[in-house]
Design a protein around this motif. Structure first.
Motif, PDB file in Angstrom:
ATOM      1  N   UNK A 175      44.586  26.212  11.290  1.00 23.48           N
ATOM      2  CA  UNK A 175      44.208  25.771  10.041  1.00 23.48           C
ATOM      3  C   UNK A 175      42.683  26.112   9.773  1.00 23.48           C
ATOM      4  N   UNK A 176      41.973  25.510  10.871  1.00 24.95           N
ATOM      5  CA  UNK A 176      40.595  25.827  10.584  1.00 24.95           C
ATOM      6  C   UNK A 176      40.063  27.071  11.049  1.00 24.95           C
ATOM      7  N   UNK A 177      40.891  27.869  11.723  1.00 28.20           N
ATOM      8  CA  UNK A 177      40.272  29.064  12.249  1.00 28.20           C
ATOM      9  C   UNK A 177      39.402  29.191  13.321  1.00 28.20           C
ATOM     10  N   UNK A 178      39.475  28.140  14.229  1.00 27.71           N
ATOM     11  CA  UNK A 178      38.850  28.110  15.708  1.00 27.71           C
ATOM     12  C   UNK A 178      39.346  28.705  16.727  1.00 27.71           C
ATOM     13  N   UNK A 179      40.638  29.130  16.487  1.00 28.59           N
ATOM     14  CA  UNK A 179      41.194  29.803  17.596  1.00 28.59           C
ATOM     15  C   UNK A 179      42.042  29.016  18.327  1.00 28.59           C
ATOM     16  N   UNK A 180      42.506  27.691  17.946  1.00 22.06           N
ATOM     17  CA  UNK A 180      43.282  26.619  18.580  1.00 22.06           C
ATOM     18  C   UNK A 180      44.357  26.273  17.525  1.00 22.06           C
ATOM     19  N   UNK A 181      45.854  26.279  18.011  1.00 22.13           N
ATOM     20  CA  UNK A 181      46.785  25.808  17.281  1.00 22.13           C
ATOM     21  C   UNK A 181      46.432  24.408  16.596  1.00 22.13           C
ATOM     22  N   UNK A 182      46.930  24.030  15.391  1.00 26.41           N
ATOM     23  CA  UNK A 182      46.747  22.661  15.043  1.00 26.41           C
ATOM     24  C   UNK A 182      48.298  22.103  14.847  1.00 26.41           C
ATOM     25  N   UNK A 183      48.120  20.873  14.529  1.00 26.56           N
ATOM     26  CA  UNK A 183      49.600  20.177  14.944  1.00 26.56           C
ATOM     27  C   UNK A 183      49.706  19.037  13.442  1.00 26.56           C
ATOM     28  N   UNK A 184      50.632  19.185  13.065  1.00 25.52           N
ATOM     29  CA  UNK A 184      51.393  17.990  11.851  1.00 25.52           C
ATOM     30  C   UNK A 184      52.038  17.205  12.587  1.00 25.52           C
ATOM     31  N   UNK A 185      51.899  15.983  12.091  1.00 24.68           N
ATOM     32  CA  UNK A 185      52.473  14.525  12.628  1.00 24.68           C
ATOM     33  C   UNK A 185      53.204  13.944  11.346  1.00 24.68           C
ATOM     34  N   UNK A 186      54.474  13.881  11.185  1.00 26.17           N
ATOM     35  CA  UNK A 186      55.076  13.367  10.052  1.00 26.17           C
ATOM     36  C   UNK A 186      55.579  12.128  10.538  1.00 26.17           C
ATOM     37  N   UNK A 187      55.503  10.825  10.107  1.00 23.34           N
ATOM     38  CA  UNK A 187      56.131   9.818  10.693  1.00 23.34           C
ATOM     39  C   UNK A 187      56.210   8.585   9.437  1.00 23.34           C
ATOM     40  N   UNK A 188      56.886   7.622   9.839  1.00 25.28           N
ATOM     41  CA  UNK A 188      57.293   6.486   8.880  1.00 25.28           C
ATOM     42  C   UNK A 188      56.646   5.176   9.250  1.00 25.28           C
ATOM     43  N   UNK A 189      56.053   4.585   8.424  1.00 24.32           N
ATOM     44  CA  UNK A 189      55.762   3.092   8.698  1.00 24.32           C
ATOM     45  C   UNK A 189      56.866   2.057   7.974  1.00 24.32           C
ATOM     46  N   UNK A 190      57.496   1.594   8.932  1.00 21.32           N
ATOM     47  CA  UNK A 190      58.855   0.690   8.387  1.00 21.32           C
ATOM     48  C   UNK A 190      58.383  -0.400   7.394  1.00 21.32           C
TER      49      UNK A 190
END
Length: 206
Positions: A175-190
């Motif tokens: 996403x930021x073009x720095x040459x490193x893969x980025x990660x999306x974390x999808x979670x739920x607060x109960x």
């Protein structure tokens, strides 16, 4: 009038004939490998991921045994991850090159291919585990960088609140073009209140 009626019913008859005509296909795909869990009710194959963990240009197979360690009538689930290295000789006799076993007090729930988040040319693996009893370090996301010889210690760890659970960890590109893969974390607060959150983590060398 008859011609109009025949034109109206012709598409209908064609559709009906398609519905009631059995469809046949020839599947020429051959099975290259068969694997099975170490015991009954192990949940072997609950999650499958393809990634090049050892960087040799062949896709490797990561398999989650979600209920590994379970004994009928007793319980005791801990979970286990297997990584089979791909190659020209990949077959049913291929043994896992790497394994990671959870514990009854730290259960492996899922795993994800997160791409190359540290930019070393190897795909990386993320493992989601939790403590069955509530604690301040209940939910944990562990990252294992590819190219390693074992899965004894994670390269990076993210802790989440005890009242949450993870829906998905996804590779989302650079996403930021720095040459490193980025990660999306999808979670739920109960609770309280019940809500979903998505967080984005920027890849880096370590």
């Amino acid at each position: 009038m008859k011609s109009k009626i025949s034109l109206i019913f012709m598409p209908l008859l064609l559709i009906l004939s398609m519905l009631f005509t059995p469809l046949f296909a020839t599947n020429d795909m051959s099975i290259i490998a068969e694997f099975q869990g170490e015991h009954h009710y192990s949940g072997y194959g609950n999650t499958l991921e393809s990634l090049d963990f050892n960087g040799d240009g062949y896709a490797d197979l990561a398999v989650l045994s979600r209920f590994y360690g379970y004994t009928e009538g007793v319980g005791g689930t801990c979970g286990k991850v297997y990584i089979y290295y791909g190659g020209p000789d990949f077959c049913s006799a291929t043994s896992p090159s790497l394994t990671l076993t959870g514990a009854t007090d730290r259960v492996i729930v899922d795993m994800y291919n997160v791409g190359d988040i540290n930019g070393d040319g190897y795909d990386d693996l993320c493992v989601y585990d939790y403590v069955p009893q509530h604690s301040r370090e209940d939910i944990r996301i562990r990252f294992y960088f590819g190219g390693r010889e074992d899965l004894d210690y994670p390269d990076h760890v993210i802790f989440l609140p005890w009242n949450s659970y993870v829906l998905r960890v996804s590779k989302i590109g650079d996403f930021d073009g720095d040459g490193f893969g980025d990660v999306g974390l999808h979670y739920v607060l109960r609770h309280p209140p019940l809500c979903r959150e998505i967080q984005y983590y920027v890849g880096r060398k370590s």
